[in-house]
Design an enzyme around this catalytic site. Structure first.
Site, PDB file in Angstrom:
ATOM      1  N   GLY A  18      31.181  29.055  77.985  1.00 47.04           N
ATOM      2  CA  GLY A  18      31.154  27.704  76.286  1.00 47.04           C
ATOM      3  C   GLY A  18      32.187  27.654  75.646  1.00 47.04           C
ATOM      4  CG  ASN A  20      36.204  23.345  78.166  1.00 45.92           C
ATOM      5  OD1 ASN A  20      36.570  22.452  77.506  1.00 45.92           O
ATOM      6  ND2 ASN A  20      36.438  23.958  79.266  1.00 45.92           N
ATOM      7  CG  MET A  95      29.560  26.953  87.610  1.00 49.28           C
ATOM      8  SD  MET A  95      31.370  26.053  87.422  1.00 49.28           S
ATOM      9  CE  MET A  95      32.212  26.790  89.092  1.00 49.28           C
ATOM     10  NE  ARG A  96      21.957  24.044  91.931  1.00 48.73           N
ATOM     11  CZ  ARG A  96      20.770  24.181  92.438  1.00 48.73           C
ATOM     12  NH1 ARG A  96      19.710  23.351  92.174  1.00 48.73           N
ATOM     13  NH2 ARG A  96      20.742  24.674  93.449  1.00 48.73           N
ATOM     14  CB  ILE A  98      25.200  15.842  89.419  1.00 48.27           C
ATOM     15  CG1 ILE A  98      24.445  17.198  88.462  1.00 48.27           C
ATOM     16  CG2 ILE A  98      23.773  14.934  88.656  1.00 48.27           C
ATOM     17  CD1 ILE A  98      24.830  16.828  87.234  1.00 48.27           C
ATOM     18  CG  ASN A 112      33.269  17.861  85.668  1.00 49.46           C
ATOM     19  OD1 ASN A 112      31.961  18.719  84.952  1.00 49.46           O
ATOM     20  ND2 ASN A 112      33.912  18.076  86.925  1.00 49.46           N
ATOM     21  CG  HIS A 114      38.516  19.595  88.795  1.00 46.63           C
ATOM     22  ND1 HIS A 114      37.639  20.355  89.447  1.00 46.63           N
ATOM     23  CD2 HIS A 114      39.492  19.565  88.958  1.00 46.63           C
ATOM     24  CE1 HIS A 114      37.770  21.053  90.151  1.00 46.63           C
ATOM     25  NE2 HIS A 114      38.984  20.161  90.857  1.00 46.63           N
TER      26      HIS A 114
HETATM   27  C1  GRF Z   1      36.294  25.548  82.923  1.00 45.02           C
HETATM   28  O1  GRF Z   1      37.652  25.603  83.477  1.00 45.02           O
HETATM   29  C2  GRF Z   1      36.147  23.802  83.226  1.00 45.02           C
HETATM   30  O2  GRF Z   1      37.007  22.950  83.752  1.00 45.02           O
HETATM   31  C3  GRF Z   1      35.254  24.057  84.347  1.00 45.02           C
HETATM   32  O3  GRF Z   1      34.360  25.974  84.225  1.00 45.02           O
HETATM   33  C4  GRF Z   1      35.329  25.703  83.291  1.00 45.02           C
HETATM   34  C5  GRF Z   1      34.442  26.547  81.991  1.00 45.02           C
HETATM   35  O4  GRF Z   1      34.442  26.573  81.127  1.00 45.02           O
HETATM   36  N1  GRF Z   1      34.640  23.257  84.804  1.00 45.02           N
HETATM   37  P1  GRF Z   1      34.307  27.677  79.866  1.00 45.02           P
HETATM   38  O5  GRF Z   1      32.441  27.673  80.683  1.00 45.02           O
HETATM   39  O6  GRF Z   1      34.000  26.037  78.895  1.00 45.02           O
HETATM   40  O7  GRF Z   1      34.254  28.444  79.140  1.00 45.02           O
END
Ligand code: GRF
Length: 211
Positions: A18, A20, A95-96, A98, A112, A114
């Protein structure tokens, strides 16, 4: 002049650490993202992201996915979205895939991030795939979700240069820092109603960000 907000209330879906989510929380708190982060949902009970949400006093839910179908899982999340009157959804390390009722109801309103420069290296391991291929440039892509895997219209991208002294860990660490810069800016633009989707001359759905 204050911009009128089209998209006011949003939810963040998470599965892991988390970082982000944390950067989004801070950017909402400071007013940089002019929208309300109303609810955080995780499909993993252990996700540290849930702790981050609690600490920030944001309602959070763990929605179990074991022993139910993908469609049923989405239905459960959709119910929460409706309860909280959510206008748009942000996937931050969720990680799912949708593709059922949630996508139908929130078409062009699910964003999203990526960890690669799409359309290169779709799938779960963007940084690893970029690194292992020997690319000199990697990055991240913020995009809308559509029915494909990492194929929706691109909103923004950040570039990550591989430098000679890099290890995979340092490469990925800088990548995440770039994500924390790019993602809030893309969310802000969307919340302000400035992300326009259109079909270009080749038939591809793409975006432009308006002033
Ligand atoms: C990030 O690298 C994002 O691009 C990918 O999963 C990771 C999540 O990291 N989809 P965090 O949980 O936000 O630290």
């Amino acid at each position: 002049m204050k911009k009128s907000l089209i998209n006011k209330r949003f939810s963040v879906l998470v599965s892991g650490n988390g970082t982000n989510l944390q950067s989004i929380i801070e950017n909402v708190k400071s007013g940089f993202i002019p929208a309300e982060l109303s609810v955080v949902i995780s499909d993993s009970k252990e996700a540290f992201a849930l702790e981050r949400a609690k600490k920030a006093n944001i309602p959070s839910f763990f929605v179990e996915r074991k022993e139910i179908s993908r469609a049923e899982h989405e239905e459960k999340i959709l119910k929460i979205m409706r309860n909280y009157k959510i206008d748009f959804i942000v996937l931050a390390g969720y990680m799912r895939i949708i593709k059922h009722s949630l996508l139908e109801e929130y078409k062009d309103r699910i964003i999203n991030i990526h960890p690669a420069l799409l359309p290169s290296f779709p799938g779960q391991n963007g940084y690893e795939d970029t690194w292992n291929y020997g690319c000199k440039i990697g990055g991240c892509t913020v995009h809308f979700i559509d029915s494909g895997v990492d194929t929706g219209p691109i909103i923004a991208q950040g570039v990550l240069l591989r430098i000679p002294t890099d290890t995979f860990e340092s490469f990925k660490k800088r990548g995440l820092e770039i994500e924390h810069y790019v993602f809030p800016r893309a969310i802000k633009a969307f919340a302000e109603g400035r992300v326009e989707i259109y079909t270009n001359e080749t038939g591809k759905r793409v975006t432009r960000i308006n002033e």
